[in-house]
Enzyme design. Sequence first.
Site, short mmCIF file in Angstrom:
data_model
loop_
_atom_site.label_atom_id
_atom_site.label_comp_id
_atom_site.label_asym_id
_atom_site.label_seq_id
_atom_site.Cartn_x
_atom_site.Cartn_y
_atom_site.Cartn_z
N CYS A 98 0.82 -1.21 0.00
CA CYS A 98 0.00 0.00 0.00
C CYS A 98 0.85 1.26 0.00
O CYS A 98 0.66 2.16 -0.81
CB CYS A 98 -0.94 0.00 1.20
SG CYS A 98 -1.99 1.47 1.27
N CYS A 124 -1.62 1.65 -3.04
CA CYS A 124 -2.68 2.65 -2.96
C CYS A 124 -2.18 4.06 -2.69
O CYS A 124 -2.76 5.02 -3.21
CB CYS A 124 -3.73 2.23 -1.94
SG CYS A 124 -3.08 1.53 -0.41
N LYS A 170 -0.34 5.41 -5.89
CA LYS A 170 -1.39 5.43 -6.92
C LYS A 170 -2.33 6.61 -6.71
O LYS A 170 -2.68 7.32 -7.66
CB LYS A 170 -2.16 4.10 -6.87
CG LYS A 170 -3.26 3.91 -7.90
CD LYS A 170 -4.62 4.38 -7.39
CE LYS A 170 -5.03 3.81 -6.08
NZ LYS A 170 -5.39 2.41 -6.09
N TYR A 209 -9.97 -3.10 -10.59
CA TYR A 209 -9.79 -1.72 -10.16
C TYR A 209 -8.43 -1.17 -10.54
O TYR A 209 -8.30 0.01 -10.92
CB TYR A 209 -10.04 -1.58 -8.65
CG TYR A 209 -8.99 -2.20 -7.75
CD1 TYR A 209 -7.96 -1.42 -7.25
CD2 TYR A 209 -9.02 -3.54 -7.39
CE1 TYR A 209 -6.98 -1.95 -6.42
CE2 TYR A 209 -8.06 -4.09 -6.58
CZ TYR A 209 -7.04 -3.29 -6.09
OH TYR A 209 -6.07 -3.83 -5.28
N GLU A 245 -8.11 2.13 -12.83
CA GLU A 245 -7.48 3.29 -12.21
C GLU A 245 -6.31 3.81 -13.05
O GLU A 245 -6.21 5.01 -13.32
CB GLU A 245 -7.02 2.94 -10.80
CG GLU A 245 -8.17 2.80 -9.82
CD GLU A 245 -7.77 2.26 -8.46
OE1 GLU A 245 -8.56 2.41 -7.52
OE2 GLU A 245 -6.66 1.69 -8.34
N ARG A 258 -9.77 -10.29 -21.03
CA ARG A 258 -10.07 -11.61 -21.58
C ARG A 258 -11.53 -11.99 -21.40
O ARG A 258 -12.04 -12.89 -22.06
CB ARG A 258 -9.16 -12.67 -20.97
CG ARG A 258 -9.35 -12.90 -19.47
CD ARG A 258 -8.41 -13.98 -18.99
NE ARG A 258 -8.62 -15.23 -19.70
CZ ARG A 258 -7.73 -16.20 -19.81
NH1 ARG A 258 -6.53 -16.05 -19.27
NH2 ARG A 258 -8.00 -17.31 -20.47
N HIS A 271 -27.25 21.53 1.51
CA HIS A 271 -27.40 22.10 0.17
C HIS A 271 -26.54 23.34 0.02
O HIS A 271 -26.40 24.13 0.96
CB HIS A 271 -28.87 22.46 -0.05
CG HIS A 271 -29.16 23.03 -1.40
ND1 HIS A 271 -29.23 22.25 -2.53
CD2 HIS A 271 -29.36 24.32 -1.79
CE1 HIS A 271 -29.49 23.03 -3.57
NE2 HIS A 271 -29.58 24.28 -3.15
N GLU A 318 -26.11 15.47 -0.84
CA GLU A 318 -27.52 15.60 -0.45
C GLU A 318 -28.43 14.68 -1.25
O GLU A 318 -29.54 14.37 -0.82
CB GLU A 318 -27.98 17.04 -0.61
CG GLU A 318 -28.09 17.53 -2.05
CD GLU A 318 -28.61 18.96 -2.15
OE1 GLU A 318 -29.60 19.26 -1.46
OE2 GLU A 318 -28.03 19.75 -2.90
#
Length: 448
Positions: free
Chosen positions: A43, A48, A51, A178, A182, A199, A437, A442
């Site tokens: 990681c 991660c 990345k 993923y 990414e 594939r 808002h 929301e």
Amino acid sequence: MSNFDYDLFVIGAGSGGVRASRIAASHGARVAVAEDYRVGGTCVIRGCVPKKLLVYGAHFAEDLKDARHFGWDVPDCKFDWDRLRDNVQAEVTRLEGLYGQTLDNHKVTVLKTRATIAGPQKVRLADGTELTAERILVATGGWPHVPEFPGSEHAITSNEVFHLEKLPKRVVIAGGGYIANEFAGIFNEFGSKVTIVNRGDTILRGYDEQIRDRLLQISMTKGIDFKFNAPFQSISKNDDGSLTVMLEGCEPITADAVLVAAGRVPNTKGIGLEEVGVELDEHGAIKVDETNQSSVPSIYAVGDVTNRIQLTPVAIREGQAFSDSVFGGKPTVVDYQNVPSAVFSHPPIGAVGMTEAQARNKLGSIRVYTSDFRAMKNVLAGRNERALYKMVVNAATDQVVGLHMIGPDAPEILQAAAIAVKAGLTKADFDATVALHPSMAEELVLLK
């Protein structure tokens, strides 16, 4: 004093191993951890964290263009891959130092060498030194899977992609998960011509169908090319350094780099597990019970090496649970229900709970609510990209059993919303919450 050299010996200083080491040490255990590459694991070092920094860098491509619609006189900008790459690696090195400092502060012995299992309570270092431990924890993580085919040695994986000498003008990415999506988004925003080769016929298997279809639609609009049902036949290197990619049922593709992102496998080969009787499954993962204990009572495992849920926060939870249970007198079991996840694609995806298909199969009667909208920022910027939020509800109980989102900041919004799903809140609870808002979030309390 124990007759062993250590109370706990950890093999692998990634997210799970580091957490287990420092928590065990905080409970008074004598702990050593061996790491043959860099402290921090996949990681922090090659996953991660770097990345996500590339993802941030890639977002500026669209942000700089959009800024003109908000009154900023932004000139045409040139992207410098070398600068971003080097800055990212500098940050990785800084984080590695912090991880090492944390272990040192907890008086954990860090051995920067390869360690293998020499017995149920014995490890062997690369120089032949043997050490004993009352318990051994395997936290060696996962490793990129590269299918074997002619020329596969010319491909790179997510391990090497962060160190490219130059940005490829044309890149072929193998896979539909993923990591593939990414990096497709990253390279596309940096100006590379990107082709995703799969594939099979589906991207992001396991995610909600509507959400992954929306990502496919947006990705194609952005110029990313997709080849489905196209297994690799070969890769050959040309005289000018480029690569020719041969696919089944497709025309040859010329590329400057081929990134294989075809999944990750447990990193269990060659560390002595089977020799001491540790049972592995058909994928090479260590079989463990809910306490992270393997078939050998003194050997435990946490993280991707167990192939339960391959997510860093899960490995951290498992490492914490292991040390609290074994050394802290606080028996702890990790709850794997409703674990949120994200895909840092362009735009990103956030998800928690059951997909619509999973809920229909398991619950039968469900209600589905969706909001399909353009973010306010995209409207003013003249960008037609649409966000999609989806809520899956158990019709019998009104409980929200799944949330799936694609759009700007979806993972950031989903983290808070995942608490509601984990807590078993109902659609009525969402409806009773006043909207914040104007915000994208929301939409979650306005679904009709």
